[in-house]
Write an enzyme that holds these catalytic residues in place. Structure first.
Site, PDB file in Angstrom:
ATOM      1  CG  HIS A 159      -1.944  -1.073   1.221  1.00 45.55           C
ATOM      2  ND1 HIS A 159      -2.810  -1.292   0.172  1.00 45.55           N
ATOM      3  CD2 HIS A 159      -2.226  -2.029   2.151  1.00 45.55           C
ATOM      4  CE1 HIS A 159      -3.580  -2.343   0.451  1.00 45.55           C
ATOM      5  NE2 HIS A 159      -3.249  -2.810   1.640  1.00 45.55           N
ATOM      6  CG  ASP A 285      -5.218  -9.819   3.590  1.00 44.18           C
ATOM      7  OD1 ASP A 285      -4.909 -10.443   2.556  1.00 44.18           O
ATOM      8  OD2 ASP A 285      -5.056  -8.590   3.705  1.00 44.18           O
TER       9      ASP A 285
HETATM   10 ZN   LIG Z   1      -4.360  -7.041   2.781  1.00 43.67          ZN
END
Ligand SMILES: [Zn+2]
Length: 389
Positions: A159, A285
């Site tokens: 990110h 995740d």
């Molecule tokens: Zn993630």
């Protein structure tokens, strides 16, 4: 779009293993697993924020692997002496002002930055070690004859953009490695395949105009989900147009939908671009136990993805850890390691759907199929016809 005119080999089945063969003995692959203890000092223990991205994610996973005698196999070596990435390494990706900001904020003691990201007094060093682990992963494969490397690193990176932190990420580890390989190791085309449940928006940001680093992210549709960017229509810009691929999967996607995305997009794209180096960003995740994410992958899904990559790119690639906050991370690491070393999946966690859930999954599949068809259309890949009735 330039990607449309590139050669698409419509007949190249996954059995063709010779295209990317670099001469190593892929019948007896060996693996470097990277893990370093000092990541633990990057912790939000003293901050009053949710602690998803905490040291236990990796310390527990590492302990699990050790307790399961992973490193007793002579083909699987633990590498712990990781050097920090230099400022020069970071500057190939991030702006000087951003690096200085993180450095100074960290040196002053840190705190919560916003966008789910925190910094402690040690974060600047730990984040540089994380990026250093990415670089070392590449070197182990290129210089030291390892078939693969798998880096258990944190903070994660995908990110983080050129001058932006976010989603627990400080420096973009995969991007630092890609640029290092190109500028210091003479590697040409690099491809980054990201299967974290969240879009790899930082990586997209960094390489959006760059045709020499192909970025492909498969993730839960970001329309109502972090990072709210990473849409299928975002295909790159300028010279980079056609070299950024986003595959949006619907909520509830499981092994079947990911397999479809791999069969229909990831594998054809690896063949189309035949990268000189492949970096996989592995987030855990999307695992079905990660309730806040609401995807339904099991260990078999991760095992299959790695096997699938190996079917067309048999050696010389690295896997870098991204997200994944569940206590089962160690088990999933074990599945990935066994896939790399051609051993069976050691974890048994198949889901048994009720009839009602089966009906829901059919809808999920058809929605995924629709999205995958759209991506294929955008990039001129052959049509899909796998509708489940
Ligand atoms: Zn993630």
């Amino acid at each position: 779009m330039e990607g449309q005119t590139k050669n698409i080999d419509q007949n190249d089945g996954a059995e063709d293993l010779t295209v990317f063969d670099t001469g190593l003995n892929v019948n007896n692959p060996n693996l470097a697993v990277l893990y370093y203890k000092n990541h633990s000092s990057h912790t939000c223990n003293n901050l009053k924020i949710p602690d998803f991205e905490k040291p236990e994610r990796l310390t527990d996973a590492f302990l699990y692997l050790k307790n399961n005698n992973i490193f007793d196999d002579s083909r699987c070596n633990l590498i712990s002496d990781i050097e920090k990435a230099s400022e020069k390494d970071l500057l190939r990706v991030h702006t000087k002002s951003y690096i200085s900001f993180i450095k100074n904020y960290s040196r002053k003691g840190g705190g919560f930055l916003g966008d789910s990201t925190y910094v402690t007094k040690d974060t600047y060093d730990v984040a540089r070690t994380s990026a250093g682990a990415a670089i070392r992963s590449g070197n182990l494969v290129i210089d030291d004859d390892y078939s693969y490397s798998f880096a258990l690193l944190r903070p994660p990176g995908h990110h983080a953009g050129k001058s932006k932190y976010g989603g627990f990420c400080i420096f973009n580890n995969a991007a630092v490695l890609a640029k290092y390989l190109q500028q210091k190791k003479g590697i040409g085309k690099v491809m980054i395949v990201d299967w974290d449940a969240h879009a790899g928006n930082g990586t997209m940001d960094i390489f959006y105009n760059n045709p020499d680093v192909i970025t492909l992210s498969i993730h839960r549709s970001p329309h109502d989900f972090y990072p709210r960017t990473g849409f299928m229509s975002q295909i790159g810009e300028g010279e980079g147009e056609g070299y950024n691929i986003n595959v949006e999967l619907p909520v509830g996607s499981e092994n079947l939908e990911y397999k479809l995305a791999f069969d229909e997009i990831v594998i054809p794209m690896i063949k189309r671009h035949s990268p000189d180096f492949l970096i996989c960003c592995c987030g855990f995740d999307g695992y079905y136990k990660e309730k806040t994410v609401q995807m339904n992958l099991t260990s078999k899904g991760y095992y299959q993805m790695v096997k699938s990559i190996k079917s067309v790119y048999p050696d010389n690639f690295v896997i870098l850890m991204e997200g994944g906050y569940h206590k089962h991370n160690g088990k999933l690491c074990h599945s990935v390691i066994n896939a790399l070393l051609d051993r069976p999946n050691p974890i048994h966690d198949d889901l048994n759907y009720t009839n009602y859930e089966k009906e829901i999954q059919k809808k999920v599949y058809n929605k995924a199929l629709g999205n995958i068809s759209k991506v294929k259309e955008l990039f001129s890949l052959p049509d899909v016809d796998n509708t489940v009735n």
